[in-house]
Design an enzyme around this catalytic site. Structure first.
Site, PDB file in Angstrom:
ATOM      1  N   THR A  53       0.860  -1.174   0.000  1.00  0.00           N
ATOM      2  CA  THR A  53       0.000   0.000   0.000  1.00  0.00           C
ATOM      3  C   THR A  53       0.901   1.230   0.000  1.00  0.00           C
ATOM      4  O   THR A  53       1.888   1.298   0.724  1.00  0.00           O
ATOM      5  CB  THR A  53      -1.045  -0.013   1.141  1.00  0.00           C
ATOM      6  OG1 THR A  53      -1.863   1.147   1.010  1.00  0.00           O
ATOM      7  CG2 THR A  53      -0.425  -0.057   2.523  1.00  0.00           C
ATOM      8  N   GLU A  54       0.568   2.167  -0.895  1.00  0.00           N
ATOM      9  CA  GLU A  54       1.495   3.254  -1.244  1.00  0.00           C
ATOM     10  C   GLU A  54       1.863   4.147  -0.055  1.00  0.00           C
ATOM     11  O   GLU A  54       2.879   4.830  -0.080  1.00  0.00           O
ATOM     12  CB  GLU A  54       0.880   4.110  -2.349  1.00  0.00           C
ATOM     13  CG  GLU A  54      -0.360   4.886  -1.882  1.00  0.00           C
ATOM     14  CD  GLU A  54      -1.295   5.257  -3.014  1.00  0.00           C
ATOM     15  OE1 GLU A  54      -1.294   4.565  -4.034  1.00  0.00           O
ATOM     16  OE2 GLU A  54      -2.026   6.250  -2.866  1.00  0.00           O
ATOM     17  N   ASN A  55       1.017   4.121   0.986  1.00  0.00           N
ATOM     18  CA  ASN A  55       1.311   4.957   2.146  1.00  0.00           C
ATOM     19  C   ASN A  55       2.290   4.299   3.113  1.00  0.00           C
ATOM     20  O   ASN A  55       2.399   4.732   4.255  1.00  0.00           O
ATOM     21  CB  ASN A  55       0.012   5.363   2.856  1.00  0.00           C
ATOM     22  CG  ASN A  55      -0.852   4.175   3.216  1.00  0.00           C
ATOM     23  OD1 ASN A  55      -1.030   3.260   2.420  1.00  0.00           O
ATOM     24  ND2 ASN A  55      -1.386   4.169   4.411  1.00  0.00           N
ATOM     25  N   SER A  95       8.489   4.105  -0.756  1.00  0.00           N
ATOM     26  CA  SER A  95       7.299   3.443  -1.269  1.00  0.00           C
ATOM     27  C   SER A  95       7.170   3.651  -2.786  1.00  0.00           C
ATOM     28  O   SER A  95       6.871   2.720  -3.532  1.00  0.00           O
ATOM     29  CB  SER A  95       6.054   3.974  -0.568  1.00  0.00           C
ATOM     30  OG  SER A  95       4.918   3.262  -0.999  1.00  0.00           O
TER      31      SER A  95
ATOM     32  N   GLN B 103       1.392  11.669  -6.482  1.00  0.00           N
ATOM     33  CA  GLN B 103       1.877  11.391  -5.130  1.00  0.00           C
ATOM     34  C   GLN B 103       3.359  10.989  -5.076  1.00  0.00           C
ATOM     35  O   GLN B 103       4.103  11.437  -4.208  1.00  0.00           O
ATOM     36  CB  GLN B 103       1.021  10.285  -4.526  1.00  0.00           C
ATOM     37  CG  GLN B 103       1.182  10.136  -3.051  1.00  0.00           C
ATOM     38  CD  GLN B 103       0.270   9.066  -2.480  1.00  0.00           C
ATOM     39  OE1 GLN B 103       0.590   8.456  -1.502  1.00  0.00           O
ATOM     40  NE2 GLN B 103      -0.862   8.836  -3.089  1.00  0.00           N
TER      41      GLN B 103
END
Lengths: 219, 236
Positions: A53-55, A95, B103
């Site tokens: 998960t990117e976070n 990430s 992001q």
């Protein structure tokens, strides 16, 4: 198209289950928000996948029991998750090094439109007054080895989501490898959309009528 | 003796000036330094440029700073939230500028800023509206877009444990942008649940080495954004 579209073909869960069959054992996988999240529920017995998960978590586990959520342990959709044994936490630049650097094997995303050349639009309708928000989608499609889309074949209004060329603002150019819909599994090839398989009870013409570009039969 | 501890969030943000660029850690509520943000609202600095992945939820924390009209511009990847109208209202009425950044590009811009790299090339956003007007270049047959590194005057970060030298350990996915924002800011401020003596954090597990951190402040029981929002809290 007719409201029938909702009643035949695969449900969201069945679409996710169908996609999960195609993920090789041991893959590092990033699942987008929405229908893609369902894929994790249907991984075939005997296969172990590592979810990113990117976070900042590799080895993401399922949602915790109701009331046991930790506000500092969440996924990209900002929902409570758990960490599996062997998990790792890391900061955002690491990430996205995993993502952009080609270390993630597969990502599964939702879509507003997919074009026959693999272009994806999934972040903005471009309408005036819409609040633009992109998140990690552009990085994911630019760097992950395989990018699958899971989506309803048509919009709620019955418009095809598989199109000749995207009219919404793009997320990435020529980035999609395969699309799983309620009606079919379709590859993006040099020649355009190519049928992999039809959902049970669906015929080729039915899918072609609801696809905005020519569909090649499966070989 | 090095001692970077300050006694209150108010003291930690006392010198934030009008027009400053402030990086704010957090991904959603995880890692959002709510007590530092509330202290910044009380402090009153205006015309801020905020660098943050999101724009907060409800009317607490980052959303409250925006609501108080202290922010002229946000550099952000995902300013929309299901339960907040603060950013959309300001954006639609032209009261806030948005620099939308993918992001991963946002993360790398911050990392680069802190690492002395003024610009870099990334494949993300090539051919999309977010690459319009930016320099592109081909490397090994593939097109990349140039993005600039980002620096800030201040960074507001939430950690779990910090020591008096400024070494920081984070908590789970609340780490997110903290370590890179600490690198990219002239003054990195960390609120931590406990501030300990040097030596109490194993050097092998330090995530942000103290050289990147200027101030630490103990906030033993930090609020969680979702709990404040659920309770209907509006700050101030």
């Amino acid at each position: 198209m007719s409201p029938q579209t909702q009643e035949i073909g695969r449900t969201r869960e069945q679409m996710a289950q169908r996609l999960a069959q195609d993920i090789p054992n041991g893959s590092y996988v990033n699942l987008g928000i929405g229908i893609p999240e369902l894929v994790a529920r249907f991984v075939p017995e005997g296969r172990t996948l590592i979810y990113h998960t990117e976070n900042g978590l590799l080895g993401m586990g399922p949602s915790p029991e109701e009331g046991k959520g930790d506000p500092e342990l969440i996924n990209a959709g900002k929902r409570y998750v758990t960490a599996n044994p062997g998990a790792a936490y890391f900061h955002h630049a690491d990430s996205f090094s995993m993502i952009r650097g080609g270390h993630i094997d597969l990502c599964v995303l939702g879509a507003m439109q997919v074009a026959q050349n693999g272009d994806l639009a999934n972040w903005s309708t471009g309408e005036p007054g819409a609040i633009p928000a992109v998140g990690g989608a552009m990085d994911l499609v630019a760097g992950v080895k395989s990018v699958y889309v899971i989506t309803q074949h048509c919009t709620k209004e019955g418009e095809p989501k598989l199109v000749e060329s995207c009219t919404y603002p793009l997320t990435g150019l020529g980035v999609i490898n395969r699309v799983y819909t309620d009606l079919a599994v379709i590859d993006i090839t040099r020649e355009g959309f190519k049928l992999v398989e039809l959902s049970p009870g669906i015929d080729f013409d039915y899918v072609q009528q609801r696809t905005g570009a020519p569909l090649l039969p499966s070989s | 003796m090095i001692n970077k501890q300050v006694s209150t969030p108010a003291e930690a943000v006392a010198d934030v000036f009008d027009g400053a660029t402030v990086m704010v850690g957090g991904f959603g509520e995880a890692g959002s330094p709510i007590e530092l943000i509330h202290a910044l609202i009380d402090q009153g600095a205006r015309r801020l440029t905020v660098v943050s992945n999101n724009c907060g939820s409800g009317e607490v924390g980052l959303a409250a700073l925006l609501k108080a009209e202290r922010v002229a511009k946000v550099i952000c990847s995902f300013p929309r939230t299901a339960n907040s109208t603060v950013f959309p209202d300001l954006y639609r009425s032209g009261k806030i500028e948005l620099e939308l950044t993918p992001q991963g590009t946002l993360a790398e811009r911050i990392r680069a800023g802190g690492a002395g790299i003024p610009a870099f090339f990334t494949p993300a956003a090539v051919g999309t509206p977010l690459a319009e007007g930016k320099e592109t270049r081909e490397f090994d047959g593939k097109t990349y877009v140039m993005e600039r590194g980002l620096k800030a005057d201040f960074a507001l970060i939430k950690g779990r444990t910090a020591d008096l030298h400024g070494n920081v350990v984070y908590n789970k996915t609340a780490r997110n942008f903290g370590p890179i924002m600490a690198m990219a800011a002239k003054v990195a401020v960390v609120q931590a649940e406990s501030v300990v003596e040097p030596g109490e954090i194993d050097p092998e597990v330090v995530v942000s080495p103290g050289i990147f951190v200027n101030r630490v402040v103990e906030v033993a029981h930090p609020a969680h954004e979702s709990e404040l929002v659920a309770a209907g809290v509006c700050y101030p």
